[in-house]
Scaffold this active site. Structure first.
Site, mmCIF file in Angstrom:
data_model
loop_
_atom_site.group_PDB
_atom_site.id
_atom_site.type_symbol
_atom_site.label_atom_id
_atom_site.label_comp_id
_atom_site.label_asym_id
_atom_site.label_seq_id
_atom_site.Cartn_x
_atom_site.Cartn_y
_atom_site.Cartn_z
ATOM 1 N N GLU A 16 7.883 -0.284 -7.642
ATOM 2 C CA GLU A 16 6.535 0.096 -7.236
ATOM 3 C C GLU A 16 5.897 1.130 -8.161
ATOM 4 O O GLU A 16 4.710 1.439 -8.037
ATOM 5 C CB GLU A 16 6.550 0.601 -5.798
ATOM 6 C CG GLU A 16 6.877 -0.491 -4.800
ATOM 7 C CD GLU A 16 6.814 -0.012 -3.371
ATOM 8 O OE1 GLU A 16 5.853 -0.365 -2.674
ATOM 9 O OE2 GLU A 16 7.738 0.713 -2.944
ATOM 10 N N GLY A 84 0.602 -4.184 2.829
ATOM 11 C CA GLY A 84 0.076 -5.394 3.440
ATOM 12 C C GLY A 84 -1.397 -5.222 3.768
ATOM 13 O O GLY A 84 -1.854 -4.131 4.109
ATOM 14 N N MET A 187 4.670 1.726 4.876
ATOM 15 C CA MET A 187 5.748 2.383 5.610
ATOM 16 C C MET A 187 6.054 3.813 5.169
ATOM 17 O O MET A 187 7.022 4.396 5.672
ATOM 18 C CB MET A 187 7.026 1.527 5.503
ATOM 19 C CG MET A 187 6.892 0.140 6.100
ATOM 20 S SD MET A 187 8.383 -0.882 5.937
ATOM 21 C CE MET A 187 9.532 0.014 6.986
ATOM 22 N N GLU A 188 5.242 4.398 4.265
ATOM 23 C CA GLU A 188 5.612 5.724 3.757
ATOM 24 C C GLU A 188 4.456 6.709 3.588
ATOM 25 O O GLU A 188 4.626 7.921 3.770
ATOM 26 C CB GLU A 188 6.307 5.591 2.383
ATOM 27 C CG GLU A 188 7.613 4.860 2.373
ATOM 28 C CD GLU A 188 7.457 3.351 2.219
ATOM 29 O OE1 GLU A 188 8.391 2.623 2.583
ATOM 30 O OE2 GLU A 188 6.381 2.909 1.729
ATOM 31 N N ASP A 211 0.659 -8.646 0.238
ATOM 32 C CA ASP A 211 0.786 -9.718 1.225
ATOM 33 C C ASP A 211 -0.262 -9.524 2.312
ATOM 34 O O ASP A 211 -0.960 -8.515 2.343
ATOM 35 C CB ASP A 211 2.198 -9.731 1.835
ATOM 36 C CG ASP A 211 2.548 -8.416 2.522
ATOM 37 O OD1 ASP A 211 2.162 -8.241 3.698
ATOM 38 O OD2 ASP A 211 3.194 -7.556 1.903
#
Length: 251
Positions: A16, A84, A187-188, A211
């Site tokens: 990433e 996402g 998620m972070e 996505d």
């Protein structure tokens, strides 16, 4: 800014940010349990402290805390990587700079309203305007100059963080209903923002859509990350190349 700009750069996975560190000089590293912090210089004007945190809010918060503790000269924390799409208008390679973040799984009702962080008594965290505007302008200029070929025109908006890989349309729709302006889910980022807020350090969250947070999300994510690793550093470099326009007073 008399001293080099010092950015603490975080991503959940090497892919990433770009796992190749050859774009940095004067490299060194230090290990803290299973966390490795890389330090280097982009040029004489920018220093980077870089860490791959692992997935999830606890891992991200731990990495951010350890990174800040490793060097008191860090001016800015940047968490970057993929996300996402919550906004159905977004597609793969769209770039989203958070103008606010929220932890979508924080729910201390009835003691506090949904999404509110009790320690900060607010639900959404916003980056400092001067840093946000610098990053937004830098990304738009880079895109206009052709430096981000393959990436869509950068945009901004609300990004939600939680300890769940969202691939269920019903779950995503429930989040949209609760947060109508939501652009992306991950998620972070909001966990790192909370650490930065509590430590008094400016922060930014920068994401690229991988996505649609739907039934195909897992496969889309895996396929996209393989391609994204080859391009990820270009997004960071778009900021670094315009370091001279960064806020001159770091808080």
């Amino acid at each position: 800014m008399t001293q080099p700009l010092h950015i603490g750069l975080l991503g959940a996975m090497p892919e990433e940010i770009g796992s190749d560190l050859s774009h940095l000089t004067d490299l060194s590293c230090s290990d803290h349990g299973d966390l490795r912090i890389h330090k280097g210089s982009w040029d004489d004007t920018v220093r980077l402290s870089l860490v791959w945190s692992g997935w999830g809010k606890v891992s991200a918060a731990r990495a951010a805390t350890r990174l800040l503790a490793s060097d008191a000269s860090i001016d800015l924390l940047v968490f970057t990587g993929v996300a996402g799409a919550a906004d159905p208008a977004l597609r793969q390679w769209d770039v989203v700079l958070a103008d606010a973040v929220v932890q979508h799984d924080m729910d201390a009702r009835p003691l506090f309203p949904r999404f509110t962080l009790p320690v900060l008594k607010q639900d959404r965290l916003q980056p400092q305007p001067a840093w946000f505007n610098w990053a937004k302008t830098a990304l738009l200029e880079a895109h206009s100059a052709g430096d981000l070929d393959g990436f869509a025109r950068p945009c901004s908006g609300l990004i939600a963080t939680g300890d769940r890989f969202i691939c269920d349309p019903a779950v995503l729709q429930a989040l949209r209903d609760a947060l109508p302006e939501l652009r992306a889910v991950e998620m972070e980022g909001a966990a790192v923002a909370q650490v930065a807020e509590q430590e008094g350090i400016p922060w930014l969250v920068l994401r690229v859509i991988s996505d649609g947070a739907d039934e195909a999300a897992a496969q889309s994510f895996e396929d996209f990350v393989k391609r994204y690793e080859q391009q990820a550093w270009r997004l960071i470099e778009a900021l670094l190349q315009r370091w001279n326009d960064a806020p001159q007073e770091c808080t």
